[in-house]
Scaffold this motif. Structure first.
Motif, PDB file in Angstrom:
ATOM      1  N   PHE A 118       0.827  -1.210   0.000  1.00  0.00           N
ATOM      2  CA  PHE A 118       0.000   0.000   0.000  1.00  0.00           C
ATOM      3  C   PHE A 118       0.864   1.265   0.000  1.00  0.00           C
ATOM      4  N   LYS A 119       1.629   1.425  -1.076  1.00  0.00           N
ATOM      5  CA  LYS A 119       2.386   2.669  -1.229  1.00  0.00           C
ATOM      6  C   LYS A 119       1.434   3.816  -1.521  1.00  0.00           C
TER       7      LYS A 119
ATOM      8  N   ASP B 246       2.403   7.269  -1.031  1.00  0.00           N
ATOM      9  CA  ASP B 246       1.389   8.180  -0.521  1.00  0.00           C
ATOM     10  C   ASP B 246       0.335   7.419   0.265  1.00  0.00           C
ATOM     11  N   CYS B 247       0.789   6.436   1.058  1.00  0.00           N
ATOM     12  CA  CYS B 247      -0.147   5.633   1.839  1.00  0.00           C
ATOM     13  C   CYS B 247      -0.695   6.444   3.012  1.00  0.00           C
ATOM     14  N   GLU B 248      -1.996   6.298   3.235  1.00  0.00           N
ATOM     15  CA  GLU B 248      -2.622   6.915   4.408  1.00  0.00           C
ATOM     16  C   GLU B 248      -2.825   5.821   5.456  1.00  0.00           C
ATOM     17  N   TYR B 249      -2.045   5.900   6.540  1.00  0.00           N
ATOM     18  CA  TYR B 249      -2.155   4.918   7.620  1.00  0.00           C
ATOM     19  C   TYR B 249      -3.217   5.372   8.607  1.00  0.00           C
TER      20      TYR B 249
ATOM     21  N   LYS C 234       7.609   2.872   7.320  1.00  0.00           N
ATOM     22  CA  LYS C 234       7.632   4.335   7.204  1.00  0.00           C
ATOM     23  C   LYS C 234       9.074   4.846   7.225  1.00  0.00           C
ATOM     24  N   SER C 235       9.859   4.331   8.184  1.00  0.00           N
ATOM     25  CA  SER C 235      11.255   4.766   8.337  1.00  0.00           C
ATOM     26  C   SER C 235      12.069   4.400   7.102  1.00  0.00           C
ATOM     27  N   SER C 236      11.853   3.171   6.603  1.00  0.00           N
ATOM     28  CA  SER C 236      12.578   2.707   5.422  1.00  0.00           C
ATOM     29  C   SER C 236      12.276   3.601   4.228  1.00  0.00           C
ATOM     30  N   SER C 237      11.029   3.986   4.079  1.00  0.00           N
ATOM     31  CA  SER C 237      10.626   4.845   2.967  1.00  0.00           C
ATOM     32  C   SER C 237      11.291   6.203   3.069  1.00  0.00           C
TER      33      SER C 237
END
Length: 536
Positions: free
Chosen positions: A235-236, A271-274, A257-260
């Motif tokens: 889910f990018k 542009d994933c919305e968590y 998130k950190s890896s991205s």
């Protein structure tokens, strides 16, 4: 393929072609044929099974009546191959087989299932649900909310088949309907869940939790978690709804998130919305669980593997975007970004508050369904067959069936049952998919929580004889017979023998746990009449 299929989904000319589906009585062939017909393609079907043996024929009945498909039963006639410009073979069909040779001899184009999925895209909003526990209830409730809102959900239509693996969810996403809500499982094999979600092409996902319930070895837990992590990674773009009370799950989200950020991934590709959810209930069971960093951390559980946590690596339970609070019986308050909302439901248990919350969040955030409709749907949802399902009251004792067949699921259900009933007899019909260690863990949880334990399956009885000595355990004679088929650990006679023992106990309720209890519900339902005749 000799024919160009690049315009497969749009070409009017290609809709004049005939598509032959081999194995029409099988699961994949059946849904593939319906997908093609739903998109206006002309289909022929063939199967070596007779019409009488074709157990999924009812799903094709309307198409047959409308002359949208002609089916050859009990054979693969030459006319099927000569008429079909494209042939869809079962994924398992060997290229060395005689049937494949017939396809080549007739010059038909082979349209394998993966190509079909690539060329026919879902034409509706698609949401996938994954997790170790709670997938089925979350999926079923969310579909019920959608239907209450007047939306048609895609359905594979196979009775008594969960259908959360292989090609079923991706094909189901392409059937007729307004929305697709898909339960997506994994065999625990690296890459299988990734392929599944890529084939489904969802724009929203829900992850309920990650626990080691289906594993033979706890040391494999982080590897198993990484398989679930591939779902998160997909889910990018779109929305991802996650249970923030699970440290392993939330750790994967934070790690991704950190890896991205570290890799400076451009925002339009990531542009994933968590959206997070959780339950404020207070700690009920101190326990330990592995953090994604590898450390074993203390977790004050609300339900098994989920609760309040704080790891040395810096991971701690966040304040979720949606929080269920004031849980009292079958009601709770959901704190949302727009304010507090009261919910009532027929479902029992804190684990079902989690399931309901995930479903509600998806209904609000993804399907944009109004709150009044959601509240109405949650309130009248009857639950999933075999999940804490009330059978009847016999001699003042309520009889409940639950499909639970892994340690965490059993632990969660029994803790919820003990909140409802003071004294509880537990009948175990399970053969754990984790083998002897799983059977032992299930029995330990039952002894820890229940008041009387009846090991009705051979393997639960074996665990009791080998490892656990407790006055709570009441053996049966029938369970000495060895029986195992998947997690089906007992015969009908063993289930009934266990239930009869449970009903002899001084308790408020008897819960029959496992796939066997679920399979033989009709036998359980008829037991009072049998006992009445026996007593007379």
């Amino acid at each position: 393929m000799s024919k160009d299929t690049s315009s497969f989904n749009h070409s009017t000319e290609m809709k004049k072609d005939i598509y032959g589906v081999i194995g029409i009585c099988g699961i994949v062939g059946n849904i593939a044929a319906r997908v093609l017909m739903d998109r206006g393609f002309h289909v022929l079907g063939t199967d070596m099974k007779s019409e009488k043996e074709c157990k999924f024929k009812d799903t094709l009945q309307t198409y047959i009546q409308n002359k949208e498909i002609e089916v050859y039963f009990s054979e693969h006639p030459d006319s099927f191959f000569s008429q079909s410009q494209y042939v869809v073979p079962p994924p398992s069909l060997s290229k060395d087989s005689k049937v494949f040779q017939k396809i080549e001899k007739n010059g038909s184009n082979v349209l394998d299932v993966d190509t079909l999925l690539n060329e026919i895209k879902p034409d509706k909003p698609v949401l996938c649900v994954t997790g170790t526990n709670g997938k089925t209830t979350t999926t079923t409730l969310l579909k019920h909310i959608c239907r209450t809102a007047g939306l048609i959900t895609t359905e594979h239509g196979f009775r008594n088949l969960q259908g959360n693996i292989d090609y079923i969810p991706p094909l189901q996403a392409r059937l007729k309907g307004d929305v697709a809500v898909l339960e997506t499982g994994t065999f625990g094999i690296p890459g299988d869940l990734k392929r599944m979600v890529e084939r489904c092409q969802p724009s929203c996902g829900i992850v309920t939790n990650i626990t080691p319930d289906h594993l033979h070895d706890d040391h494999d837990f982080l590897s198993y978690a990484s398989i679930k992590g591939s779902f998160i990674e997909y889910f990018k773009r779109g929305k991802l709804i996650v249970n923030a009370d699970d440290p392993t799950l939330w750790g994967l989200v934070e790690a991704y998130k950190s890896s991205s950020n570290d890799q400076n991934i451009v925002s339009e590709d990531n542009d994933c919305e968590y959206i997070s959810f959780g339950v404020d209930y207070g700690s009920t069971n101190p326990n330990k669980k592995k953090c994604i960093c590898g450390r074993e951390i203390r977790i004050n559980e609300t339900i098994s593997g989920v609760g309040y946590y704080n790891c040395e690596c810096g991971l701690k339970r966040p304040e979720p975007d949606y929080v269920a609070t004031d849980v009292k019986g079958n009601s709770f308050t959901l704190k949302t970004p727009e304010g507090d909302v009261q919910f009532e439901m027929k479902l029992k248990g804190l684990h079902n508050v989690y399931n309901a919350t995930g479903s509600i969040v998806a209904a609000i955030e993804f399907f944009k369904i109004d709150l009044d409709t959601i509240k109405k749907a949650v309130k009248n949802f009857e639950g999933v067959s075999g999940r804490m399902e009330y059978m009847y009251t016999y001699d003042g004792k309520e009889v409940i069936v639950d499909y639970g067949h892994n340690p965490a699921g059993v632990g969660t259900v029994l803790r919820e049952m003990k909140k409802i009933y003071k004294k509880l007899a537990v009948v175990i019909t399970i053969s754990s998919e984790s083998g002897e260690s799983g059977d032992l863990e299930i029995l330990k949880k039952a002894v820890e929580i229940g008041d009387f334990i009846v090991p009705a399956s051979f393997y639960s009885r074996q665990a009791a004889e080998k490892h656990i000595s407790s006055a709570k355990i009441i053996p049966t004679a029938e369970s000495k017979e060895e029986f195992k088929s998947g997690t089906l650990g007992a015969t009908a006679d063993q289930v009934l023998e266990g239930l009869k023992k449970g009903l002899e106990c001084d308790v408020d309720a008897v819960i029959c746990l496992g796939e066997a209890a679920f399979k033989y519900k009709r036998n359980i339902q008829s037991l009072p009449n049998y006992l009445k005749e026996e007593n007379n």
